[in-house]
Design a protein around this motif. Sequence first.
Motif, PDB file in Angstrom:
ATOM      1  N   THR A 196       2.181   1.033  24.427  1.00  0.00           N
ATOM      2  CA  THR A 196       2.719   2.306  24.391  1.00  0.00           C
ATOM      3  C   THR A 196       3.785   2.549  23.166  1.00  0.00           C
ATOM      4  OG1 THR A 196       2.862   2.249  26.735  1.00  0.00           O
ATOM      5  CG2 THR A 196       3.801   4.166  25.512  1.00  0.00           C
ATOM      6  N   HIS A 197       3.526   3.643  22.497  1.00  0.00           N
ATOM      7  CA  HIS A 197       4.457   4.133  21.336  1.00  0.00           C
ATOM      8  C   HIS A 197       5.190   5.405  21.730  1.00  0.00           C
ATOM      9  CE1 HIS A 197       3.213   0.723  18.658  1.00  0.00           C
ATOM     10  NE2 HIS A 197       2.072   0.929  19.071  1.00  0.00           N
ATOM     11  N   GLY A 198       6.332   5.673  21.343  1.00  0.00           N
ATOM     12  CA  GLY A 198       7.190   6.651  21.518  1.00  0.00           C
ATOM     13  C   GLY A 198       7.691   7.145  20.314  1.00  0.00           C
ATOM     14  N   SER A 199       8.104   8.691  20.141  1.00  0.00           N
ATOM     15  CA  SER A 199       8.786   9.096  18.798  1.00  0.00           C
ATOM     16  C   SER A 199       9.608  10.471  19.531  1.00  0.00           C
ATOM     17  CB  SER A 199       7.850   9.452  17.814  1.00  0.00           C
ATOM     18  OG  SER A 199       7.297   8.312  17.073  1.00  0.00           O
ATOM     19  N   VAL A 200      10.397  10.547  18.762  1.00  0.00           N
ATOM     20  CA  VAL A 200      11.441  11.902  18.818  1.00  0.00           C
ATOM     21  C   VAL A 200      11.069  12.887  17.705  1.00  0.00           C
ATOM     22  CG1 VAL A 200      13.512  13.111  19.178  1.00  0.00           C
ATOM     23  CG2 VAL A 200      13.136  10.616  20.062  1.00  0.00           C
ATOM     24  N   LEU A 201      10.090  13.784  18.266  1.00  0.00           N
ATOM     25  CA  LEU A 201       9.527  14.786  17.248  1.00  0.00           C
ATOM     26  C   LEU A 201      10.600  15.852  17.001  1.00  0.00           C
ATOM     27  CD1 LEU A 201       5.959  15.180  18.559  1.00  0.00           C
ATOM     28  CD2 LEU A 201       6.959  13.611  16.809  1.00  0.00           C
ATOM     29  N   ILE A 328       4.563   3.536  34.526  1.00  0.00           N
ATOM     30  CA  ILE A 328       5.337   4.076  33.709  1.00  0.00           C
ATOM     31  C   ILE A 328       6.784   3.340  33.204  1.00  0.00           C
ATOM     32  CG2 ILE A 328       6.965   6.048  33.509  1.00  0.00           C
ATOM     33  CD1 ILE A 328       4.892   7.466  35.840  1.00  0.00           C
ATOM     34  N   CYS A 329       7.269   2.592  34.163  1.00  0.00           N
ATOM     35  CA  CYS A 329       8.139   1.557  33.825  1.00  0.00           C
ATOM     36  C   CYS A 329       7.561   0.571  32.646  1.00  0.00           C
ATOM     37  CB  CYS A 329       8.607   0.894  35.086  1.00  0.00           C
ATOM     38  SG  CYS A 329       9.665   1.826  36.024  1.00  0.00           S
ATOM     39  N   ALA A 330       6.526   0.289  32.671  1.00  0.00           N
ATOM     40  CA  ALA A 330       5.729  -0.567  31.926  1.00  0.00           C
ATOM     41  C   ALA A 330       5.591  -0.122  30.464  1.00  0.00           C
ATOM     42  CB  ALA A 330       4.570  -1.163  32.460  1.00  0.00           C
ATOM     43  N   SER A 333       9.046   0.015  28.916  1.00  0.00           N
ATOM     44  CA  SER A 333       9.253  -1.138  28.498  1.00  0.00           C
ATOM     45  C   SER A 333       8.581  -1.296  27.238  1.00  0.00           C
ATOM     46  CB  SER A 333       8.909  -2.339  29.608  1.00  0.00           C
ATOM     47  OG  SER A 333       9.140  -3.637  28.824  1.00  0.00           O
ATOM     48  N   SER A 334       7.189  -1.205  27.306  1.00  0.00           N
ATOM     49  CA  SER A 334       6.285  -1.435  25.901  1.00  0.00           C
ATOM     50  C   SER A 334       6.812  -0.611  24.640  1.00  0.00           C
ATOM     51  CB  SER A 334       4.946  -0.817  26.192  1.00  0.00           C
ATOM     52  OG  SER A 334       4.148  -0.925  25.050  1.00  0.00           O
ATOM     53  N   MET A 335       7.209   0.772  24.868  1.00  0.00           N
ATOM     54  CA  MET A 335       7.966   1.674  23.963  1.00  0.00           C
ATOM     55  C   MET A 335       9.163   0.877  23.102  1.00  0.00           C
ATOM     56  SD  MET A 335       7.689   5.619  24.533  1.00  0.00           S
ATOM     57  CE  MET A 335       8.049   5.532  26.254  1.00  0.00           C
ATOM     58  N   ARG A 336      10.010   0.455  24.001  1.00  0.00           N
ATOM     59  CA  ARG A 336      11.029  -0.372  23.521  1.00  0.00           C
ATOM     60  C   ARG A 336      10.794  -1.545  22.829  1.00  0.00           C
ATOM     61  NH1 ARG A 336      12.994   1.132  28.904  1.00  0.00           N
ATOM     62  NH2 ARG A 336      12.571  -0.862  29.543  1.00  0.00           N
ATOM     63  N   ALA A 340       4.245  -3.518  22.275  1.00  0.00           N
ATOM     64  CA  ALA A 340       3.744  -4.722  23.013  1.00  0.00           C
ATOM     65  C   ALA A 340       3.135  -4.437  24.269  1.00  0.00           C
ATOM     66  CB  ALA A 340       4.958  -5.830  22.909  1.00  0.00           C
ATOM     67  N   ALA A 341       2.180  -5.193  24.595  1.00  0.00           N
ATOM     68  CA  ALA A 341       1.438  -5.319  25.682  1.00  0.00           C
ATOM     69  C   ALA A 341       2.312  -5.698  26.895  1.00  0.00           C
ATOM     70  CB  ALA A 341       0.337  -6.308  25.725  1.00  0.00           C
ATOM     71  N   VAL A 342       2.515  -4.849  28.040  1.00  0.00           N
ATOM     72  CA  VAL A 342       3.291  -5.200  29.299  1.00  0.00           C
ATOM     73  C   VAL A 342       2.380  -5.175  30.136  1.00  0.00           C
ATOM     74  CG1 VAL A 342       4.990  -4.173  30.773  1.00  0.00           C
ATOM     75  CG2 VAL A 342       5.229  -4.080  28.062  1.00  0.00           C
ATOM     76  N   GLU A 343       2.246  -6.358  31.118  1.00  0.00           N
ATOM     77  CA  GLU A 343       1.355  -6.266  32.278  1.00  0.00           C
ATOM     78  C   GLU A 343       1.900  -5.726  33.540  1.00  0.00           C
ATOM     79  OE1 GLU A 343      -1.261  -8.125  32.156  1.00  0.00           O
ATOM     80  OE2 GLU A 343      -0.835  -8.702  30.080  1.00  0.00           O
ATOM     81  N   VAL A 344       0.979  -5.108  34.622  1.00  0.00           N
ATOM     82  CA  VAL A 344       1.356  -4.138  35.536  1.00  0.00           C
ATOM     83  C   VAL A 344       0.744  -5.331  36.757  1.00  0.00           C
ATOM     84  CG1 VAL A 344       0.949  -2.305  37.121  1.00  0.00           C
ATOM     85  CG2 VAL A 344       1.286  -2.048  34.493  1.00  0.00           C
TER      86      VAL A 344
END
Length: 358
Positions: A196-201, A328-330, A333-336, A340-344
């Motif tokens: 996951t990637h995230g940005s503030v637009l 969603i928590c994963a 974590s991936s955004m932070r 990077a891949a985060v397992e569930v």
Amino acid sequence: MKTHKYAVVGCGNIAQAYADTIKPYPQLQLVGAYDIHPQRTKDYCAKNGGKVYASLDEVLADPSVEIILNLTIQHAHVEVIRKSLLAGKHVHTEKPMALTYAEAADLVRLADEKGLRFSSSPIVYMGEAHQTAYKMIRSGALGKISVVFAEVNWGRIEVWHPNPAPFYQVGVLFDVAVYPLTVLTAFLGPIKRVHTHGSVLLPNRKLLNGQTFNLDYPDYVLAHIEFANGTLLRLTADFFVSGQNSDQKSGLEFHGDIGSLVLSSWHGFDSEVKFGLFDKLLEPVKLIKEPYKGCEWARALIDLTEAMDAGKPHRAQGAQAAHVVEVICAMNSSMRSDGAAVEVYSSFTLPEPMDWAK
């Protein structure tokens, strides 16, 4: 028909929508309501009936209350649910049930230990359009589903809600992306890995009263998600693009090796369903039955109480909702971790199709 008595905790924005859809069902009887803002409680009960409770403890001490309908603000969910279960009450809660997987799993465990029913929104997959789509998926009409596209363009909360801060604090994933994630896990099963990637637009926002506030959490998220069954999901979610300015406000697309199916919205029970064989035009699919217009919030309580009466599992199981919380928590974590891949690791039993859709 057995009557089930419930109390509402939290009389905010969504409470009246629930009340309006519950009223046609005589088997659900409102005992009363409580909100931390006393005037809200009074206004709610004046319009919908029931007792005005002065505190949550007073609600939970009332032996006539069988079910707690938890419609509180997101950050209060865990406390209200835990206290309700400890008081011996069945619970249906608005989403998300918790903001950490540890808390969500603990609530599911507590309900199981107490022998109580615990269900959680979203329940939109119980809608007529969704069940039509699910039946086609189960029939094999699409073949092996390899990829799904999900869109969550939910606009800017501050242009219509007087208090948008809680929505932005929990983020677009917990507030809105939880809907398609719940639909898709109900249809396709557990998720095993996320990137996951995230940005503030748009960091600078303005309230309805003209005051300004700043965002410090992504209002745009792009995720690549892997299901345990091998299906891949591309999810985009934002608090930026208006539904009026996009043809893809809340759509779901399922693409298999034989054909493709499109659900125009993961929210409305009366959404349009289309299907087409590979490389052919999509054609409308007739829904299994006449749909409810919009979202029938009462369907969560109806399913819960019918399952209680029949002695069978209800569909909106806490374990699935807890799995979505872990997902969603994963993603967060991936955004932070720069994608990077985060397992569930959690799992759940898929909810049964609605009786009329089997």
